[in-house]
Design an enzyme around this catalytic site. Structure first.
Site, PDB file in Angstrom:
ATOM      1  N   LYS A  33       0.881  -1.259   0.006  1.00  0.00           N
ATOM      2  CA  LYS A  33      -0.217  -0.060   0.089  1.00  0.00           C
ATOM      3  C   LYS A  33       1.026   1.249   0.133  1.00  0.00           C
ATOM      4  CE  LYS A  33      -3.697  -0.585   2.277  1.00  0.00           C
ATOM      5  NZ  LYS A  33      -4.545  -0.839   3.241  1.00  0.00           N
ATOM      6  N   ARG A 102      -3.546   2.847   8.445  1.00  0.00           N
ATOM      7  CA  ARG A 102      -4.089   1.583   7.644  1.00  0.00           C
ATOM      8  C   ARG A 102      -2.652   0.656   7.595  1.00  0.00           C
ATOM      9  NH1 ARG A 102      -7.045   3.041   2.187  1.00  0.00           N
ATOM     10  NH2 ARG A 102      -8.129   1.056   2.874  1.00  0.00           N
ATOM     11  N   GLY A 111      -8.472  -7.613   4.028  1.00  0.00           N
ATOM     12  CA  GLY A 111      -9.489  -7.877   5.277  1.00  0.00           C
ATOM     13  C   GLY A 111      -8.599  -8.480   6.396  1.00  0.00           C
ATOM     14  N   MET A 113      -6.017  -7.556   7.854  1.00  0.00           N
ATOM     15  CA  MET A 113      -5.155  -6.475   8.917  1.00  0.00           C
ATOM     16  C   MET A 113      -6.265  -5.392   9.394  1.00  0.00           C
ATOM     17  SD  MET A 113      -1.353  -7.483   7.531  1.00  0.00           S
ATOM     18  CE  MET A 113      -0.862  -6.274   8.739  1.00  0.00           C
ATOM     19  N   ARG A 346      -2.848  -1.443  -6.439  1.00  0.00           N
ATOM     20  CA  ARG A 346      -2.338  -2.382  -6.348  1.00  0.00           C
ATOM     21  C   ARG A 346      -2.687  -3.570  -7.710  1.00  0.00           C
ATOM     22  NH1 ARG A 346      -5.668  -4.713  -1.348  1.00  0.00           N
ATOM     23  NH2 ARG A 346      -7.503  -5.270  -2.356  1.00  0.00           N
ATOM     24  N   HIS A 462     -15.538  -8.134   0.912  1.00  0.00           N
ATOM     25  CA  HIS A 462     -14.565  -8.756   1.690  1.00  0.00           C
ATOM     26  C   HIS A 462     -14.674 -10.386   1.032  1.00  0.00           C
ATOM     27  CE1 HIS A 462     -13.310 -11.820   4.840  1.00  0.00           C
ATOM     28  NE2 HIS A 462     -12.455 -10.872   4.925  1.00  0.00           N
ATOM     29  N   SER A 798      16.041 -42.234 -10.540  1.00  0.00           N
ATOM     30  CA  SER A 798      14.596 -41.477 -10.411  1.00  0.00           C
ATOM     31  C   SER A 798      14.436 -41.211  -8.940  1.00  0.00           C
ATOM     32  CB  SER A 798      13.538 -42.489 -10.946  1.00  0.00           C
ATOM     33  OG  SER A 798      12.178 -41.556 -10.702  1.00  0.00           O
ATOM     34  N   CYS A 866      10.258 -39.164  -9.372  1.00  0.00           N
ATOM     35  CA  CYS A 866       8.719 -39.659  -9.632  1.00  0.00           C
ATOM     36  C   CYS A 866       7.731 -39.513  -8.486  1.00  0.00           C
ATOM     37  CB  CYS A 866       8.773 -41.157 -10.115  1.00  0.00           C
ATOM     38  SG  CYS A 866       9.778 -42.166  -8.922  1.00  0.00           S
ATOM     39  N   TYR A 886      13.944 -34.626 -16.091  1.00  0.00           N
ATOM     40  CA  TYR A 886      12.582 -34.829 -16.187  1.00  0.00           C
ATOM     41  C   TYR A 886      11.765 -34.694 -14.618  1.00  0.00           C
ATOM     42  CZ  TYR A 886      12.634 -39.764 -15.159  1.00  0.00           C
ATOM     43  OH  TYR A 886      12.922 -40.940 -14.538  1.00  0.00           O
TER      44      TYR A 886
END
Length: 906
Positions: A33, A102, A111, A113, A346, A462, A798, A866, A886
């Protein structure tokens, strides 16, 4: 104790920044903010003057329990500069400067804080505010808001105490809305609110404006460690040590009458990604009224009729911000008697569908590159798009309609409070949380619920903002439904009553609410991955589903073009293999042969293990061989031309044996009745002989292959014969034989020698060449630590990260997840389960060491993973960094792994 507000050079650290001093890249220091308020100030946009207290100050406060010594003086200096600029002092009796306090952390936490508005008002200054504004009602409304927010946020008084008095005042006057209360009623509420403060805290509401500001700042710091903030951070994987900044901003007022108001706007629709005018506006309202959902808003487009000048200026600012941030922007604004002020911007939270659409739109507009579009996506967003949706052709009982706030198809039993939602969800029930409007205290219920339905609020309430951030289905502002939380029921416009426990379905894409469970159909994105949709034939101009599929298609093309990691699938049968291939898998990274011996076949393995003579063993192997060969033939057919890694039998021995307790009871009962039980008694003796106290660390994997003669030989023969038949038929089988649970190279050498002998026999018998490779699964710490030695005898590794996690941590997944994992997560010992995302500091270090040692021995060694981590977005990035070739995951997660492998590369 050292002063953390002093830097290494002994100078006093700067703990407070004016809005003119920061910029958008200082989020870690100024919070999102504060950084964005500074950025808008730098852009010359109309931002009320103010300053930001840094996250560093918050961290000192949280660590020591007190503010840094330098903070009070620095705040005082910036407050004095603000007073000089505004031409009035904080709380001045004849013309008060008022400020808001704020919170604002690095990451948006909607919502979660705390905020306090109108700081500086007191019994003295409220009259000066009324005189300056020429409006008594406005002044007393602002004062009652301050006491209400201060009481709740700073003093910890339950908000319901204040709301009850407001409702009583409205009933007494015979009105339904707050704005219909006059100056006299609001003055009376102020006195009642002050009495509540005195009764609940034992002290008068503070009249000193600087004390109000200091206490509010401390409350914001404290809110960082509030229960709901901690819960939200765990859900969103936000670090707990960041702290929050505090923004002190001069007040502008949207509650000065019909020419004033407050609103929230988006530069694009956060639910769908469509371009246009999106947002909510509320006349004669202040601060949190819009997002709280207490009064229903009007669509932002209606502002053009209410105040065209402010509307046109807002549209221009929105375009400026979107082009500057090169993304969807979420904006809060206030209009004070026709003057527009920007209170926040934001990069806005959005649904998964909106994220994909917006990314390709911005590429087409030339604002971002394809690589940047890919960076902005996430595998979790793609996974959300693969969930089913409601069947629009099915018969459904429509009982209401609201605002489509967060897409998805959700059904469940109606519950009217968060505690019930948590309780029923924990019992395995699907629930829909129904509220008039949600507030931050509902977070645990929102997390537990399958969907959220509110009768008030809009797309910026909210409920909507938090649900979108979580990927939860949400319908807001369903005014046709009268929600009665106390009676635990809601009533439709036709008078039908829906009691708690009744099932409803909510469609977050249309805003429709249905009674009962509505059937679902596959997502269009899944149909695309299944190959049922041809992207070349889609019509994005007229079909939003087509537009979404095309956006996904383009992002996946970016990812596949960028990624270095191949993506395979964990599949044990031909159907799963075929589906994985349709989803883009480049082979099978794990075929678990133990899954081929479930049901009726389990008895054959039991016969093999319990065989007492070579002939018994040979008979059991002869029965198993054709079954195994048939399984592999189907797999090689489905994956023709692609590698198929077959893991030889791995599970603990007890999974193929009768239960010891059950067998003991059976024998005891037979003996008590005098019935013959020779077979069961013989079986019991064998099971007792083979019984293990800790089967997960006992006779399994390579140990089972070495202890039970012929078992692995039979499996290798089945693989080789299936491959030989496919090759003779013109196919291209690429089988890879994986030896499980190897802890020392000697184990692998013995099994490999046997396997190569069998492969040579089969090759000669069928007259075809079989270039089968033999490798191992790295799933024990010792295997990882001696990887250099093991690599001398392996064609591939693997990493079995599920077992590697168990053996590194020393706990059994099945046991601990049900016992103490929740406690560990709550206490912050785990940020996330190490079985969900790779433990980089423990398991990850072993993986990297093993990769390095193996590659030093054999630079061409093929390396993969895997375990289930192969489909986890964060873990895929780690495996890319570690240098694997992979990842392998469940078929459904193959697209997620493809996307994340591409993101890791860019």
């Amino acid at each position: 104790m050292p002063d953390h507000a002093v830097n290494a050079a002994g100078q006093q650290r700067k703990l407070v920044y004016d809005f003119t001093e920061g910029h958008k890249d200082l989020k870690e220091l100024l919070g999102g903010k504060g950084a964005n308020l500074a950025e808008m100030t730098n852009l010359g946009l109309p931002v009320p003057p103010g300053f930001t207290v840094t996250t560093e100050a918050c961290k000192v406060y949280l660590d020591s329990g007190d503010e840094p010594p330098a903070l009070r003086q620095q705040v005082g200096s910036h407050l004095a500069a603000l007073e000089e600029r505004m031409g009035k002092k904080l709380g001045q009796s004849d013309d008060p400067l008022l400020v808001s306090v704020r919170s604002g952390a690095k990451f948006s936490m909607p919502g979660m804080m705390d905020t306090v508005l109108n700081i500086g008002l007191s019994d003295a200054s409220v009259h000066g505010l009324a005189t300056q504004a020429g409006d008594d009602r406005f002044a007393w409304d602002s004062y009652r808001r301050l006491i209400q927010m201060f009481g709740d946020t700073v003093l910890g008084i339950a908000g319901e105490r204040f709301e009850e008095r407001i409702e009583e005042a409205k009933r007494t006057k015979g009105v339904t809305s707050d704005v219909e209360l006059g100056a006299d009623e609001l003055r009376g509420l102020v006195e009642e609110f002050k009495q509540i403060v005195l009764e609940r805290t034992g002290r008068e509401f503070p009249q000193d404006p600087r004390e109000q500001m200091d206490l509010a700042m401390r409350a914001v710091f404290d809110s960082w460690n509030g229960a709901r903030a901690k819960l939200y951070r765990r859900q969103e994987r936000i670090p707990h040590d960041l702290g929050t900044a505090v923004n002190v901003c001069s007040m502008v007022f949207g509650n000065l009458g019909p020419d004033s108001g407050t609103g929230v706007a988006f530069t694009r629709d956060p639910a769908s990604g469509q371009q246009g005018v999106y947002g909510d506006y509320l006349q004669n309202a202040q601060g949190e009224d819009v997002v709280a959902g207490i009064r229903n808003t009007v669509p932002l487009a209606e502002l053009e009729q209410l105040d065209k000048g402010s509307y046109d200026e807002l549209m221009q600012i929105m375009e400026t911000l979107e082009n500057h941030y090169r993304d969807l922007c979420d904006i809060e604004f206030t209009i004070e008697r026709g003057k527009l002020w920007m209170l926040q911007t934001r990069v806005g939270k959005r649904t998964a569908a909106a994220a994909f659409r917006i990314a390709v739109q911005l590429v087409d507009q030339g604002l971002i590159s394809e690589a940047e579009a890919l960076r902005r996506m996430s595998g979790s967003q793609l996974a959300q798009l693969m969930f089913p949706r409601f069947d629009l052709d099915a018969e459904a009982d429509l009982i209401g309609r609201g605002i489509a706030a967060s897409p998805g198809a959700a059904f469940g039993s109606v519950v009217f409070d968060s505690a019930t939602a948590v309780e029923r969800a924990a019992a395995g029930e699907r629930v829909i949380l129904v509220r008039r409007e949600t507030n931050p205290d509902d977070l645990d219920g929102m997390l537990a619920a399958d969907g959220i339905l509110t009768s008030r609020g809009g797309k910026t309430s909210h409920a909507a903002v938090v649900a979108r951030g979580m990927g939860k289905t949400c319908v807001c502002g369903a005014e046709e439904l009268d929600v009665d939380v106390k009676q635990r029921r809601m009533t439709t416009s036709s008078g039908d009553v829906v009691e708690e426990g009744a099932v409803v379905s909510i469609d977050g894409s249309t805003g429709k609410v249905y009674r009962g469970e509505v059937p679902v159909v596959p997502s269009p994105v899944v149909e695309y991955f299944e190959g049922q949709v041809d992207p070349a034939r889609l019509d994005p101009e007229h079909d939003t589903a087509d537009e979404l599929v095309l956006a996904v298609h383009r992002i996946m093309a970016y990812a596949d073009g960028a990624r270095r990691l191949a993506v395979r699938a964990n599949a044990d049968n031909a159907d799963d293999a075929a589906r994985a291939r349709r989803f883009g898998a480049q082979g099978i990274g794990l075929c678990r042969t133990e899954h081929m011996f479930l049901g009726e076949r389990r008895e054959l393995v039991e016969r093999l293990i319990l065989a007492e003579t070579p002939q018994d063993r040979e008979d059991a192997l002869d029965a198993l061989l054709p079954l195994q060969q048939g399984d592999f033939t189907e797999l090689f057919d489905a994956m023709d031309g692609l590698p198929v890694t077959v893991r030889l039998l791995d599970p603990p021995l007890h999974e193929f044996l009768p239960d010891l307790t059950e067998l003991s009871v059976r024998v005891a009962l037979a003996e008590a009745r005098g019935e013959p039980a020779d077979k069961d008694r013989q079986l019991l003796q064998a099971v007792q002989r083979l019984h293990e106290q800790n089967p997960m660390l006992g006779l399994r994997g390579v140990r089972l292959g070495l202890a039970v003669p012929g078992l692995f030989v039979m499996q290798v023969r089945a693989i080789a014969q299936a491959a030989a038949e496919r090759r003779a038929a013109g196919g291209d089988p690429q089988a890879e034989i994986m030896i499980p649970l190897v802890g020392t190279v000697q184990e692998l050498e013995i099994v490999r020698e046997e396997a190569e002998g069998v492969i040579a026999e089969v090759s000669e018998a069928y007259g075809v060449e079989l270039p089968l490779c033999v490798g191992t699964m790295i799933e024990l710490p010792r295997a990882a630590l001696t990887a250099g030695q093991i690599a001398e005898c392996a064609d591939f590794f693997s990493f079995g990260t599920n077992d590697l996690t168990q053996t590194v941590w020393g706990f059994s997944r099945d046991d601990v997840e049900a016992s103490f994992f929740t406690t560990y997560l709550e206490k912050g010992i785990f940020g996330i389960s190490p079985f969900e995302t790779i433990d980089r500091d423990g398991v990850g270090v072993l993986v990297k060491k093993a990769v390095q040692a193996a590659r030093e021995t054999r630079p061409d060694l093929k390396l993969g993973v895997c375990g289930e981590h192969g489909g986890d977005p964060d873990s895929v990035h780690f495996f890319h960094e570690a240098g694997l070739d992979y990842v392998s995951c469940s078929p459904f997660r193959v697209p997620v792994a493809r996307l994340e492998a591409g993101r890791a590369a860019v």
